[in-house]
Write a protein that holds these residues in place. Sequence first.
Motif, short mmCIF file in Angstrom:
data_model
loop_
_atom_site.label_atom_id
_atom_site.label_comp_id
_atom_site.label_asym_id
_atom_site.label_seq_id
_atom_site.Cartn_x
_atom_site.Cartn_y
_atom_site.Cartn_z
N ALA A 1 0.84 -1.19 0.00
CA ALA A 1 0.00 0.00 0.00
C ALA A 1 0.88 1.24 0.00
O ALA A 1 1.77 1.39 0.81
CB ALA A 1 -0.91 0.00 1.21
N LYS A 2 0.60 2.15 -0.91
CA LYS A 2 1.35 3.40 -1.00
C LYS A 2 0.48 4.54 -0.51
O LYS A 2 -0.68 4.65 -0.89
CB LYS A 2 1.80 3.67 -2.43
CG LYS A 2 2.81 2.67 -2.93
CD LYS A 2 3.25 3.00 -4.32
CE LYS A 2 4.25 1.98 -4.82
NZ LYS A 2 4.67 2.27 -6.19
N VAL A 3 1.05 5.38 0.33
CA VAL A 3 0.32 6.52 0.86
C VAL A 3 0.69 7.75 0.04
O VAL A 3 1.87 8.08 -0.09
CB VAL A 3 0.66 6.75 2.34
CG1 VAL A 3 -0.05 7.97 2.87
CG2 VAL A 3 0.33 5.52 3.16
N THR A 4 -0.31 8.39 -0.51
CA THR A 4 -0.05 9.60 -1.28
C THR A 4 -0.54 10.79 -0.47
O THR A 4 -1.66 10.80 0.04
CB THR A 4 -0.77 9.57 -2.64
OG1 THR A 4 -2.16 9.41 -2.40
CG2 THR A 4 -0.27 8.43 -3.49
N THR A 5 0.30 11.77 -0.33
CA THR A 5 -0.08 12.99 0.38
C THR A 5 -0.21 14.11 -0.64
O THR A 5 0.59 14.23 -1.56
CB THR A 5 0.96 13.38 1.44
OG1 THR A 5 2.23 13.56 0.81
CG2 THR A 5 1.08 12.29 2.50
N THR A 6 -1.23 14.94 -0.44
CA THR A 6 -1.42 16.07 -1.34
C THR A 6 -0.98 17.34 -0.64
O THR A 6 -1.16 17.49 0.57
CB THR A 6 -2.89 16.19 -1.75
OG1 THR A 6 -3.69 16.32 -0.58
CG2 THR A 6 -3.35 14.96 -2.52
N GLU A 7 -0.41 18.23 -1.38
CA GLU A 7 0.03 19.51 -0.84
C GLU A 7 -1.20 20.40 -0.66
O GLU A 7 -1.99 20.58 -1.58
CB GLU A 7 1.01 20.17 -1.81
CG GLU A 7 1.76 21.34 -1.24
CD GLU A 7 2.71 20.95 -0.12
OE1 GLU A 7 2.92 21.80 0.76
OE2 GLU A 7 3.23 19.84 -0.14
N VAL A 8 -1.37 20.93 0.54
CA VAL A 8 -2.53 21.75 0.86
C VAL A 8 -2.14 23.22 0.77
O VAL A 8 -1.12 23.64 1.31
CB VAL A 8 -3.04 21.43 2.27
CG1 VAL A 8 -4.22 22.30 2.63
CG2 VAL A 8 -3.41 19.97 2.37
N ASP A 9 -2.95 24.00 0.09
CA ASP A 9 -2.71 25.43 -0.05
C ASP A 9 -3.35 26.15 1.12
O ASP A 9 -4.58 26.15 1.26
CB ASP A 9 -3.29 25.93 -1.37
CG ASP A 9 -3.00 27.41 -1.60
OD1 ASP A 9 -2.07 27.94 -0.96
OD2 ASP A 9 -3.70 28.01 -2.43
N ILE A 10 -2.54 26.75 2.00
CA ILE A 10 -3.10 27.42 3.18
C ILE A 10 -3.68 28.79 2.84
O ILE A 10 -4.29 29.42 3.69
CB ILE A 10 -2.05 27.56 4.31
CG1 ILE A 10 -0.89 28.43 3.89
CG2 ILE A 10 -1.58 26.20 4.77
CD1 ILE A 10 0.02 28.80 5.02
#
Length: 66
Positions: free
Chosen positions: A14-23
């Motif tokens: 299982a690969k965890v993908t994180t998305t960049e959040v725009d603050i």
Amino acid sequence: MSPKTPKKRSSCSAKVTTTEVDILSPAAMENIYYIAHNAADCLEFRGFGWPNSKKKKKGTKRKKKN
């Protein structure tokens, strides 16, 4: 296996993908508008607090003198 025992799966594949959040997105700005009281609070909530600042003590109670 009994029906009560859950099956264990390997998490190696299982690969965890994180998305960049725009603050600075409109949704994030509306959220910070409602939770922050000033610019310093806003920065602290976003993770840009002062490095050597003192933390506020919450819930300290003093005994009454009779």
